[in-house]
Design a protein around this motif. Structure first.
Motif, PDB file in Angstrom:
ATOM      1  N   VAL A 209     -22.614  20.133  32.023  1.00  0.00           N
ATOM      2  CA  VAL A 209     -22.143  18.780  31.746  1.00  0.00           C
ATOM      3  C   VAL A 209     -23.320  17.852  31.455  1.00  0.00           C
ATOM      4  O   VAL A 209     -23.264  17.022  30.536  1.00  0.00           O
ATOM      5  N   THR A 210     -24.397  17.993  32.225  1.00  0.00           N
ATOM      6  CA  THR A 210     -25.563  17.143  32.005  1.00  0.00           C
ATOM      7  C   THR A 210     -26.171  17.387  30.640  1.00  0.00           C
ATOM      8  O   THR A 210     -26.521  16.435  29.921  1.00  0.00           O
ATOM      9  N   ALA A 211     -26.302  18.652  30.236  1.00  0.00           N
ATOM     10  CA  ALA A 211     -26.885  18.962  28.928  1.00  0.00           C
ATOM     11  C   ALA A 211     -26.047  18.367  27.803  1.00  0.00           C
ATOM     12  O   ALA A 211     -26.586  17.771  26.861  1.00  0.00           O
ATOM     13  N   GLU A 212     -24.718  18.507  27.901  1.00  0.00           N
ATOM     14  CA  GLU A 212     -23.848  17.953  26.862  1.00  0.00           C
ATOM     15  C   GLU A 212     -23.905  16.426  26.851  1.00  0.00           C
ATOM     16  O   GLU A 212     -23.883  15.798  25.790  1.00  0.00           O
ATOM     17  N   THR A 213     -24.003  15.841  28.044  1.00  0.00           N
ATOM     18  CA  THR A 213     -24.055  14.381  28.136  1.00  0.00           C
ATOM     19  C   THR A 213     -25.360  13.844  27.553  1.00  0.00           C
ATOM     20  O   THR A 213     -25.365  12.854  26.814  1.00  0.00           O
ATOM     21  N   VAL A 214     -26.474  14.496  27.886  1.00  0.00           N
ATOM     22  CA  VAL A 214     -27.777  14.065  27.351  1.00  0.00           C
ATOM     23  C   VAL A 214     -27.769  14.153  25.831  1.00  0.00           C
ATOM     24  O   VAL A 214     -28.249  13.247  25.141  1.00  0.00           O
ATOM     25  N   ASP A 215     -27.209  15.241  25.296  1.00  0.00           N
ATOM     26  CA  ASP A 215     -27.133  15.368  23.833  1.00  0.00           C
ATOM     27  C   ASP A 215     -26.333  14.220  23.218  1.00  0.00           C
ATOM     28  O   ASP A 215     -26.725  13.654  22.194  1.00  0.00           O
ATOM     29  N   ALA A 216     -25.211  13.874  23.863  1.00  0.00           N
ATOM     30  CA  ALA A 216     -24.379  12.786  23.344  1.00  0.00           C
ATOM     31  C   ALA A 216     -25.119  11.455  23.399  1.00  0.00           C
ATOM     32  O   ALA A 216     -25.084  10.664  22.448  1.00  0.00           O
ATOM     33  N   PHE A 217     -25.828  11.209  24.491  1.00  0.00           N
ATOM     34  CA  PHE A 217     -26.532   9.940  24.644  1.00  0.00           C
ATOM     35  C   PHE A 217     -27.745   9.860  23.734  1.00  0.00           C
ATOM     36  O   PHE A 217     -28.116   8.771  23.289  1.00  0.00           O
ATOM     37  N   ASP A 218     -28.359  11.000  23.452  1.00  0.00           N
ATOM     38  CA  ASP A 218     -29.513  10.995  22.548  1.00  0.00           C
ATOM     39  C   ASP A 218     -29.126  10.544  21.149  1.00  0.00           C
ATOM     40  O   ASP A 218     -29.965  10.050  20.397  1.00  0.00           O
ATOM     41  N   GLY A 219     -27.861  10.701  20.794  1.00  0.00           N
ATOM     42  CA  GLY A 219     -27.416  10.317  19.466  1.00  0.00           C
ATOM     43  C   GLY A 219     -26.930   8.880  19.349  1.00  0.00           C
ATOM     44  O   GLY A 219     -26.434   8.491  18.298  1.00  0.00           O
ATOM     45  N   LEU A 220     -27.097   8.082  20.396  1.00  0.00           N
ATOM     46  CA  LEU A 220     -26.564   6.714  20.382  1.00  0.00           C
ATOM     47  C   LEU A 220     -27.422   5.730  19.597  1.00  0.00           C
ATOM     48  O   LEU A 220     -26.948   4.678  19.197  1.00  0.00           O
ATOM     49  N   ASP A 221     -28.703   6.028  19.403  1.00  0.00           N
ATOM     50  CA  ASP A 221     -29.618   5.138  18.678  1.00  0.00           C
ATOM     51  C   ASP A 221     -29.613   3.730  19.264  1.00  0.00           C
ATOM     52  O   ASP A 221     -29.411   2.736  18.567  1.00  0.00           O
ATOM     53  N   LEU A 222     -29.819   3.651  20.580  1.00  0.00           N
ATOM     54  CA  LEU A 222     -29.780   2.351  21.250  1.00  0.00           C
ATOM     55  C   LEU A 222     -30.962   1.465  20.880  1.00  0.00           C
ATOM     56  O   LEU A 222     -30.866   0.246  20.936  1.00  0.00           O
ATOM     57  N   GLY A 223     -32.078   2.082  20.509  1.00  0.00           N
ATOM     58  CA  GLY A 223     -33.272   1.297  20.202  1.00  0.00           C
ATOM     59  C   GLY A 223     -33.113   0.385  19.007  1.00  0.00           C
ATOM     60  O   GLY A 223     -33.831  -0.611  18.879  1.00  0.00           O
ATOM     61  N   GLY A 224     -32.180   0.697  18.123  1.00  0.00           N
ATOM     62  CA  GLY A 224     -31.991  -0.128  16.939  1.00  0.00           C
ATOM     63  C   GLY A 224     -31.030  -1.282  17.130  1.00  0.00           C
ATOM     64  O   GLY A 224     -30.742  -2.008  16.171  1.00  0.00           O
ATOM     65  N   LEU A 225     -30.543  -1.470  18.364  1.00  0.00           N
ATOM     66  CA  LEU A 225     -29.569  -2.529  18.642  1.00  0.00           C
ATOM     67  C   LEU A 225     -30.154  -3.579  19.575  1.00  0.00           C
ATOM     68  O   LEU A 225     -31.017  -3.268  20.404  1.00  0.00           O
ATOM     69  N   PRO A 226     -29.685  -4.841  19.479  1.00  0.00           N
ATOM     70  CA  PRO A 226     -30.041  -5.820  20.511  1.00  0.00           C
ATOM     71  C   PRO A 226     -29.588  -5.294  21.869  1.00  0.00           C
ATOM     72  O   PRO A 226     -28.596  -4.552  21.957  1.00  0.00           O
ATOM     73  N   ALA A 227     -30.285  -5.683  22.921  1.00  0.00           N
ATOM     74  CA  ALA A 227     -30.006  -5.130  24.248  1.00  0.00           C
ATOM     75  C   ALA A 227     -28.540  -5.272  24.682  1.00  0.00           C
ATOM     76  O   ALA A 227     -27.969  -4.307  25.191  1.00  0.00           O
ATOM     77  N   PRO A 228     -27.875  -6.429  24.500  1.00  0.00           N
ATOM     78  CA  PRO A 228     -26.470  -6.510  24.919  1.00  0.00           C
ATOM     79  C   PRO A 228     -25.572  -5.518  24.175  1.00  0.00           C
ATOM     80  O   PRO A 228     -24.701  -4.893  24.778  1.00  0.00           O
ATOM     81  N   ALA A 229     -25.789  -5.358  22.868  1.00  0.00           N
ATOM     82  CA  ALA A 229     -24.989  -4.398  22.094  1.00  0.00           C
ATOM     83  C   ALA A 229     -25.311  -2.969  22.525  1.00  0.00           C
ATOM     84  O   ALA A 229     -24.421  -2.115  22.608  1.00  0.00           O
ATOM     85  N   ALA A 230     -26.596  -2.712  22.809  1.00  0.00           N
ATOM     86  CA  ALA A 230     -27.000  -1.376  23.273  1.00  0.00           C
ATOM     87  C   ALA A 230     -26.364  -1.055  24.615  1.00  0.00           C
ATOM     88  O   ALA A 230     -25.909   0.072  24.847  1.00  0.00           O
ATOM     89  N   LEU A 231     -26.309  -2.050  25.502  1.00  0.00           N
ATOM     90  CA  LEU A 231     -25.680  -1.836  26.805  1.00  0.00           C
ATOM     91  C   LEU A 231     -24.190  -1.545  26.634  1.00  0.00           C
ATOM     92  O   LEU A 231     -23.638  -0.642  27.280  1.00  0.00           O
ATOM     93  N   GLY A 232     -23.525  -2.296  25.751  1.00  0.00           N
ATOM     94  CA  GLY A 232     -22.114  -2.048  25.493  1.00  0.00           C
ATOM     95  C   GLY A 232     -21.875  -0.647  24.966  1.00  0.00           C
ATOM     96  O   GLY A 232     -20.939   0.045  25.396  1.00  0.00           O
TER      97      GLY A 232
END
Length: 198
Positions: free
Chosen positions: A69-92
């Motif tokens: 579950v952790t491996a699948e979750t990390v893979d999913a989160f790695d694809g979120l590209d949070l760095g390209g968003l303002p912090a509030p949008a990234a948190l959402g």
């Protein structure tokens, strides 16, 4: 040549049965955390001996579930590209991804998995580290409340996720409504009052 083919086939069969046990255990223990190894074997369509051949104990099985579950979750989160968003949008976006994981894997809310023994809490570090990065970025930009430690905010966000999932499990909220409530509560928790009201 035939010996090699036979060995390869046995390995493939063993891997299929191991995967079937893991899938069945994740689904069954998410609904009934106290299910025993015999019930897990029945759900997987294998014998109890087959379960024990792959996982010598319940603890080993739970550790393998956490790994998967952790491996699948990390893979999913790695694809979120949070760095390209303002912090509030990234948190959402982080909260929405977390809710999707909880909906897919209710087993994460069981005591044995939610409060793993020893150092197994380190398994969650990649995901918690990503959240910490978003929170610290929002604090540095003056968008997030810095009046309490980041560790407190992380713990509160996790608790809110568990509370939302428990409302769904109790039939008091729909999956969609609880997900929206979870996201809104996290943003209210983290945003500075001036940002939240703007």
């Amino acid at each position: 040549m035939s010996n090699f083919s036979g060995t390869r086939r046995r390995r493939a069969d063993a891997e299929r049965s191991r995967t079937a046990v893991l899938r069945a255990a994740i689904e069954l223990l998410g609904r009934r955390p106290q299910a025993n190894m015999e019930e897990i074997a029945a759900a997987a369509g294998v014998t109890r001996q087959t379960v024990y051949a792959h996982f010598a104990s319940r603890e080993r099985l739970l550790a393998a579930i956490l790994d998967k579950v952790t491996a699948e979750t990390v893979d999913a989160f790695d694809g979120l590209d949070l760095g390209g968003l303002p912090a509030p949008a990234a948190l959402g976006r982080w909260v929405e991804a977390s809710w999707a994981v909880l909906a897919r894997y209710p087993i994460l809310l069981t005591d044995e998995v939610a409060q793993p023994p020893g150092d197994e809490v380190d398994r969650h570090q990649p995901i918690a580290g990503q959240l910490r990065g978003v929170l610290e970025r929002g604090r540095a930009a003056g968008q997030f409340d810095a009046g309490s430690p980041v560790t407190w905010q992380i713990a509160a966000i996790v608790a809110l996720g568990h509370a939302a999932a428990q409302e769904v499990a109790a039939g008091r909220m729909s999956q969609a409504d609880a997900g929206v409530a979870f996201r809104d509560a996290v943003l209210r928790l983290c945003l500075r009052p001036s940002v939240a009201g703007s």
